[in-house]
Scaffold this active site. Sequence first.
Site, PDB file in Angstrom:
ATOM      1  N   GLU A   1      10.513   0.368  10.200  1.00  0.00           N
ATOM      2  CA  GLU A   1      11.457   1.470  10.017  1.00  0.00           C
ATOM      3  C   GLU A   1      10.687   2.725  10.380  1.00  0.00           C
ATOM      4  O   GLU A   1       9.825   3.172   9.641  1.00  0.00           O
ATOM      5  CB  GLU A   1      11.969   1.480   8.575  1.00  0.00           C
ATOM      6  CG  GLU A   1      13.316   2.135   8.429  1.00  0.00           C
ATOM      7  CD  GLU A   1      13.202   3.610   8.192  1.00  0.00           C
ATOM      8  OE1 GLU A   1      13.080   4.350   9.194  1.00  0.00           O
ATOM      9  OE2 GLU A   1      13.214   4.027   7.032  1.00  0.00           O
TER      10      GLU A   1
ATOM     11  N   GLY B   1       7.178   4.200   8.564  1.00  0.00           N
ATOM     12  CA  GLY B   1       6.279   5.300   8.907  1.00  0.00           C
ATOM     13  C   GLY B   1       6.557   5.769  10.322  1.00  0.00           C
ATOM     14  O   GLY B   1       7.671   5.611  10.828  1.00  0.00           O
ATOM     15  N   SER B   2       5.534   6.282  10.958  1.00  0.00           N
ATOM     16  CA  SER B   2       5.739   6.887  12.275  1.00  0.00           C
ATOM     17  C   SER B   2       5.895   5.827  13.360  1.00  0.00           C
ATOM     18  O   SER B   2       5.391   4.706  13.247  1.00  0.00           O
ATOM     19  CB  SER B   2       4.554   7.781  12.622  1.00  0.00           C
ATOM     20  OG  SER B   2       3.425   6.983  12.916  1.00  0.00           O
ATOM     21  N   THR B   3       6.594   6.200  14.424  1.00  0.00           N
ATOM     22  CA  THR B   3       6.756   5.295  15.562  1.00  0.00           C
ATOM     23  C   THR B   3       5.405   4.982  16.191  1.00  0.00           C
ATOM     24  O   THR B   3       5.140   3.855  16.601  1.00  0.00           O
ATOM     25  CB  THR B   3       7.715   5.930  16.589  1.00  0.00           C
ATOM     26  OG1 THR B   3       9.027   5.953  16.017  1.00  0.00           O
ATOM     27  CG2 THR B   3       7.762   5.134  17.880  1.00  0.00           C
TER      28      THR B   3
ATOM     29  N   LYS C   1       0.836  -1.199   0.000  1.00  0.00           N
ATOM     30  CA  LYS C   1       0.000   0.000   0.000  1.00  0.00           C
ATOM     31  C   LYS C   1       0.868   1.245   0.000  1.00  0.00           C
ATOM     32  O   LYS C   1       1.615   1.491   0.947  1.00  0.00           O
ATOM     33  CB  LYS C   1      -0.905   0.052   1.235  1.00  0.00           C
ATOM     34  CG  LYS C   1      -1.861   1.247   1.179  1.00  0.00           C
ATOM     35  CD  LYS C   1      -2.603   1.483   2.475  1.00  0.00           C
ATOM     36  CE  LYS C   1      -1.888   2.396   3.427  1.00  0.00           C
ATOM     37  NZ  LYS C   1      -1.759   3.797   2.964  1.00  0.00           N
TER      38      LYS C   1
ATOM     39  N   CYS D   1      13.046  10.432   7.809  1.00  0.00           N
ATOM     40  CA  CYS D   1      13.070   9.853   9.153  1.00  0.00           C
ATOM     41  C   CYS D   1      14.464   9.944   9.768  1.00  0.00           C
ATOM     42  O   CYS D   1      14.607  10.017  10.981  1.00  0.00           O
ATOM     43  CB  CYS D   1      12.597   8.410   9.112  1.00  0.00           C
ATOM     44  SG  CYS D   1      13.336   7.473   7.773  1.00  0.00           S
TER      45      CYS D   1
ATOM     46  N   GLY E   1       3.823   2.395  14.098  1.00  0.00           N
ATOM     47  CA  GLY E   1       4.631   1.181  14.212  1.00  0.00           C
ATOM     48  C   GLY E   1       4.314   0.402  15.477  1.00  0.00           C
ATOM     49  O   GLY E   1       4.208  -0.831  15.466  1.00  0.00           O
TER      50      GLY E   1
END
Lengths: 475, 287
Positions: free
Chosen positions: A255, A233-235, A181, A289, A238
């Site tokens: 990541e 993406g964002s923590t 996606k 990032c 995640g």
Amino acid sequence: MWEYAPAPESRDIANLKPNYRMFVDGKFVEGSGEPLKTINPATEEVLAEVSTASASDVDTAVKAARRAYDRVWSKMPGSERAKYIYRIARQIQERARELAVLESLDNGKPIKESRDVDVPTAAAHFFYHAGWADKLGYAGYGPDPKPLGVAGQVIPWNFPLLMAAWKIAPALACGNTVVLKPAETTPLTALVLAEIIQQCDLPPGVVNIIPGAGDVGAAITEHGDVNKVAFTGSTEVGKIIQGKLAGTGKKLTLELGGKAANVVFDDAPLDQAVEGIVNGIFFNQGHVCCAGSRLLVQESIADELLAKLQTRINTLRVGDPLDKNTDVGAINSREQLVKIKELTESGEAEGAQRWTSSCPLPDKGFFFAPTVFSNVSQAMRIAREEIFGPVLSVLTFRTPEEAVAKANNTPYGLSAGVWTEKGSRILWMAQRMRAGVVWSNTFNRFDPAAPFGGYQESGFGREGGRTGLEAYLDV
Amino acid sequence: MSDRVTVAKTYKLYIGGAFPRSESGRSYPVSDSKGGFLANAAQGSRKDARDAVTAARKAFGSWSGATAYNRGQVLYRVAEVLEGRREQFITEVAQSEGVQLKKAQSVVDAAIDRWVWYAGWTDKIAAVLGSSNPVAGPYFSFSTPEPTGVVAVLAPQQSSLLGLVSVIAPVIASGNTCVVITSQDRPLPAITLSEVLATSDVPGGVVNIITGRTAEIAPWLASHADVNALDLTGSPESLRADLERSAAGTVKRVLRNKVNEDFTVTPDLSRIRAYLETKTVWHPTGV
């Protein structure tokens, strides 16, 4: 100051179409989700309408990937898989200019970056991993390491094509099939990549690309027949994914975010360091990032460095992403612009000193002038939270030990930088900074042969190199 | 037959190189396989687990910074000292696991050899798992494996010594430190092993051993912000998903081992790899 004549790349090169459809089982099909309109963040105009996946479309895509895995891809000799992946690399190179312009239109990044970094590095990732497909027995995971099955992959909007390459290339090389996606705001280049994959004659279902928002991502990662999940993406997201996958046995690599320290010692070559700092935080509008968002400068040179830095930043040209002279393009979305503004306001409110480049900004679109905060303390939000924009926070240190302590004072650990002429100090710092990538006397270098990924809350698993194959093998 | 009364051992925790009782003041009876009383073991608490994490964090800097050669010698020293107490461990394993002496002998021998096997890995991990990266530009780029940090280990419930050694040694070989929750019902060999560790040049805090109820202590370690990785090997099946969910809160590395892992076979590198980070360093080349 130099005067610049406009040098725009033609948007016609992007071959923009009014409609894009999702790619499932080798065919472009309408999704049954609500179509999304993707906009040019530099002008706010609609670029195209893109169909999105519903939960049942996700299921269809996973089934297609499973069929392709069982019947074709897992049985195919690595040497044959390799040739398909090499084809993809070549086609990306052949259509490089088109992809670069399309990327800049959809994402807002300067054409010189999409042209010189995103697209060539994407091609390089396919080329590099193609070579692994029939050499996995040499990778150090036993004589005949097996793939995992169907990989569900969710990627961000900051490097849309490049992240697709980072995800798809190793997955295919290791013998997995893919449901990917792309990000909601940047689906276009991934769908052109789908076209390339179709033209490369990959067996239907080996790669499926289905646009949509977070709910589609969740449906992919939580699908019962997905064996492997890879997320960039964002923590925050995640952690949610890791939590949702608890107990499922799916292999996961993440990541996530970062708040990298870029450490400058008093013996550093200052002009080079200034270039590195600028590249570290303003590359891709700071939507990186691993951006060097915390500048740690030795106290004795702080004033001198800051002055040089401001002079240099004032020359950065902010504006039309398609102009070849543009250094800083558009912020990817209104939502992200709001977030950057909110965090910079908190910086002022918490007492940091704000300096903003005097560059003119376009009247339309989402833009944010390069900004530097000095007198930043470690407790401030702008020193702790990922801003993901062209905003640099400057802190100082006196001793190398203090630099290490401040650099590591974060739950993140994706990247770090160090600037000094002293070789032993570089290695001393590199050993102690808890980050997955340490750039010394340089910043923001990427290569498919070099493993990339984070410590701690910046995620786990690596992408690139021999190490990166582990993420897609059952080892 | 001597009518001398033997001196029974008090089994305590092992935290930061010392042998404290549980701060909770609790203990629980440990039985042999036939239900006979063996000893009381300390019943570790949340506070004990947190003290152990503090000790492990404190030890991490110097242990991870020690040379690989040094760590190799320390692990080899553990094998030496364990060999010297072989008879004691054979008795304890036989009692704890309810196996014949001959079987217990082979288990203890395998445990000693496991330390030797991992001792030899310490200074080869970087060569085997690291790389020089042929990047397309004027840069020298190399990648080295580094220890993840503090690892919480739920030791196997059945294999009280060989399984225990097989989960601890790979953690510390690469420079991590750990907090271990022992087998709940078979904790005694673990405490005796901690006596071995304490006399084998393993710095205090590198291995911390807590006995008690796994299900009570494990959740605190899974959610602890200063724990970097979690080994679920000895987790009760019913708790695994919850622990994994807690671990996600701080993006811990979680080792979900294969069910019924056979500790008698020579391991592969997977347990070492599970607690390593790869660090890639770049520098320009030029004159």
